[in-house]
Design a protein around this motif. Sequence first.
Motif, PDB file in Angstrom:
ATOM      1  N   ASP A 105     -38.825  20.563  15.384  1.00 34.55           N
ATOM      2  CA  ASP A 105     -37.506  20.573  14.740  1.00 34.55           C
ATOM      3  C   ASP A 105     -37.255  19.266  13.983  1.00 34.55           C
ATOM      4  O   ASP A 105     -36.740  19.286  12.854  1.00 34.55           O
ATOM      5  CB  ASP A 105     -36.393  20.797  15.768  1.00 34.55           C
ATOM      6  N   ASP A 106     -37.602  18.125  14.586  1.00 31.88           N
ATOM      7  CA  ASP A 106     -37.436  16.835  13.901  1.00 31.88           C
ATOM      8  C   ASP A 106     -38.277  16.793  12.624  1.00 31.88           C
ATOM      9  O   ASP A 106     -37.814  16.321  11.579  1.00 31.88           O
ATOM     10  CB  ASP A 106     -37.857  15.678  14.808  1.00 31.88           C
ATOM     11  N   ILE A 107     -39.494  17.280  12.717  1.00 36.36           N
ATOM     12  CA  ILE A 107     -40.387  17.271  11.553  1.00 36.36           C
ATOM     13  C   ILE A 107     -39.842  18.195  10.462  1.00 36.36           C
ATOM     14  O   ILE A 107     -39.835  17.839   9.283  1.00 36.36           O
ATOM     15  CB  ILE A 107     -41.822  17.655  11.963  1.00 36.36           C
ATOM     16  N   ALA A 108     -39.344  19.350  10.856  1.00 37.76           N
ATOM     17  CA  ALA A 108     -38.767  20.295   9.881  1.00 37.76           C
ATOM     18  C   ALA A 108     -37.559  19.679   9.190  1.00 37.76           C
ATOM     19  O   ALA A 108     -37.411  19.798   7.962  1.00 37.76           O
ATOM     20  CB  ALA A 108     -38.394  21.597  10.574  1.00 37.76           C
ATOM     21  N   ARG A 109     -36.677  19.010   9.958  1.00 41.18           N
ATOM     22  CA  ARG A 109     -35.494  18.366   9.354  1.00 41.18           C
ATOM     23  C   ARG A 109     -35.916  17.281   8.358  1.00 41.18           C
ATOM     24  O   ARG A 109     -35.349  17.164   7.277  1.00 41.18           O
ATOM     25  CB  ARG A 109     -34.601  17.768  10.444  1.00 41.18           C
ATOM     26  N   HIS A 110     -36.908  16.505   8.743  1.00 40.71           N
ATOM     27  CA  HIS A 110     -37.384  15.442   7.849  1.00 40.71           C
ATOM     28  C   HIS A 110     -37.964  16.039   6.561  1.00 40.71           C
ATOM     29  O   HIS A 110     -37.700  15.536   5.467  1.00 40.71           O
ATOM     30  CB  HIS A 110     -38.422  14.591   8.582  1.00 40.71           C
ATOM     31  N   ALA A 111     -38.729  17.116   6.693  1.00 36.71           N
ATOM     32  CA  ALA A 111     -39.287  17.786   5.512  1.00 36.71           C
ATOM     33  C   ALA A 111     -38.179  18.321   4.620  1.00 36.71           C
ATOM     34  O   ALA A 111     -38.240  18.198   3.387  1.00 36.71           O
ATOM     35  CB  ALA A 111     -40.231  18.910   5.940  1.00 36.71           C
ATOM     36  N   ASP A 112     -37.138  18.897   5.216  1.00 39.39           N
ATOM     37  CA  ASP A 112     -36.001  19.410   4.436  1.00 39.39           C
ATOM     38  C   ASP A 112     -35.298  18.285   3.683  1.00 39.39           C
ATOM     39  O   ASP A 112     -34.903  18.452   2.524  1.00 39.39           O
ATOM     40  CB  ASP A 112     -35.001  20.138   5.342  1.00 39.39           C
ATOM     41  N   GLN A 113     -35.147  17.120   4.335  1.00 41.63           N
ATOM     42  CA  GLN A 113     -34.517  15.974   3.664  1.00 41.63           C
ATOM     43  C   GLN A 113     -35.349  15.540   2.453  1.00 41.63           C
ATOM     44  O   GLN A 113     -34.793  15.254   1.387  1.00 41.63           O
ATOM     45  CB  GLN A 113     -34.373  14.805   4.635  1.00 41.63           C
ATOM     46  N   ALA A 188     -45.865   9.415   6.383  1.00 37.90           N
ATOM     47  CA  ALA A 188     -45.321  10.567   7.112  1.00 37.90           C
ATOM     48  C   ALA A 188     -46.019  10.744   8.460  1.00 37.90           C
ATOM     49  O   ALA A 188     -45.363  11.048   9.455  1.00 37.90           O
ATOM     50  CB  ALA A 188     -45.453  11.830   6.269  1.00 37.90           C
ATOM     51  N   LEU A 189     -47.330  10.562   8.499  1.00 37.55           N
ATOM     52  CA  LEU A 189     -48.032  10.684   9.775  1.00 37.55           C
ATOM     53  C   LEU A 189     -47.617   9.570  10.739  1.00 37.55           C
ATOM     54  O   LEU A 189     -47.460   9.807  11.932  1.00 37.55           O
ATOM     55  CB  LEU A 189     -49.548  10.687   9.568  1.00 37.55           C
ATOM     56  N   TRP A 190     -47.435   8.370  10.205  1.00 37.29           N
ATOM     57  CA  TRP A 190     -46.948   7.260  11.023  1.00 37.29           C
ATOM     58  C   TRP A 190     -45.615   7.642  11.674  1.00 37.29           C
ATOM     59  O   TRP A 190     -45.416   7.461  12.865  1.00 37.29           O
ATOM     60  CB  TRP A 190     -46.809   6.022  10.135  1.00 37.29           C
ATOM     61  N   TRP A 191     -44.698   8.172  10.862  1.00 39.98           N
ATOM     62  CA  TRP A 191     -43.389   8.579  11.364  1.00 39.98           C
ATOM     63  C   TRP A 191     -43.526   9.729  12.361  1.00 39.98           C
ATOM     64  O   TRP A 191     -42.914   9.720  13.440  1.00 39.98           O
ATOM     65  CB  TRP A 191     -42.491   9.008  10.201  1.00 39.98           C
ATOM     66  N   THR A 192     -44.351  10.734  12.033  1.00 38.56           N
ATOM     67  CA  THR A 192     -44.524  11.904  12.890  1.00 38.56           C
ATOM     68  C   THR A 192     -45.057  11.512  14.262  1.00 38.56           C
ATOM     69  O   THR A 192     -44.700  12.126  15.269  1.00 38.56           O
ATOM     70  CB  THR A 192     -45.484  12.906  12.208  1.00 38.56           C
ATOM     71  N   LEU A 193     -45.895  10.493  14.308  1.00 38.49           N
ATOM     72  CA  LEU A 193     -46.456  10.009  15.574  1.00 38.49           C
ATOM     73  C   LEU A 193     -45.501   9.073  16.306  1.00 38.49           C
ATOM     74  O   LEU A 193     -45.852   8.512  17.334  1.00 38.49           O
ATOM     75  CB  LEU A 193     -47.802   9.328  15.317  1.00 38.49           C
ATOM     76  N   GLY A 194     -44.289   8.906  15.774  1.00 34.65           N
ATOM     77  CA  GLY A 194     -43.256   8.122  16.444  1.00 34.65           C
ATOM     78  C   GLY A 194     -43.487   6.640  16.430  1.00 34.65           C
ATOM     79  O   GLY A 194     -43.049   5.902  17.310  1.00 34.65           O
ATOM     80  N   ARG A 195     -44.129   6.157  15.388  1.00 35.27           N
ATOM     81  CA  ARG A 195     -44.450   4.715  15.324  1.00 35.27           C
ATOM     82  C   ARG A 195     -43.420   3.971  14.522  1.00 35.27           C
ATOM     83  O   ARG A 195     -42.631   4.480  13.827  1.00 35.27           O
ATOM     84  CB  ARG A 195     -45.842   4.537  14.729  1.00 35.27           C
TER      85      ARG A 195
END
Length: 195
Positions: A105-113, A188-195
């Motif tokens: 859900d977090d990833i989907a929201r970020h993609a929508d933004q 984006a991968l950095w963010w997705t991995l919670g870094r």
Amino acid sequence: MSTSANSRNHNARPGYQLHDAIDLLGWEDQSIWGWDEGTSSFFAQLWRNGSSSEAPEIWLTGARKPYPWPGCIALDIVELIEADPLAVVQALGIADPEPALRSEDDIARHADQLTSLNDRSEYIGGQLAALTWTRGQSELTLSTRAPWDQGRPSAARADAEHHLITGRVYLGGDPVHGGSFFNGADEALWWTLGR
């Protein structure tokens, strides 16, 4: 192989005094990698198990091509021997010891933004491609364009992909996408991995 062995070189950076085995199945008997002060580059020498040759079958050296980041070495090994990215990252010992992915859900929201920005730059395209892949909605991996039909990747597999993408960034992209695309994917991968 224990998690600690998979992560023994997790903090390797340029200049890091490193000379270590490559624990990759079929290549683990003699293969090594590390940092070469003389070329200010990482290097790798790989021999297939059972080889009696003094010269490695694969020799990645900064004298021929600079390898400024561990992910550069991982990327070239994956491409040269068509190995599994996660296996290579673990064999080099650069895997994150405790990888985690943000929720779908977090990833989907970020993609929508990002989509709402209506920005068609390669940078945003790279971010969206990475987010799509981490949601399990892409038919190809980002780094090598290999077929991907495994759905949402595990956190460990996403971490491995991040290493390869970072390698692409340091090597300047590829023939299909320029560096800007991979810079976006890296972020984006950095963010997705919670870094």
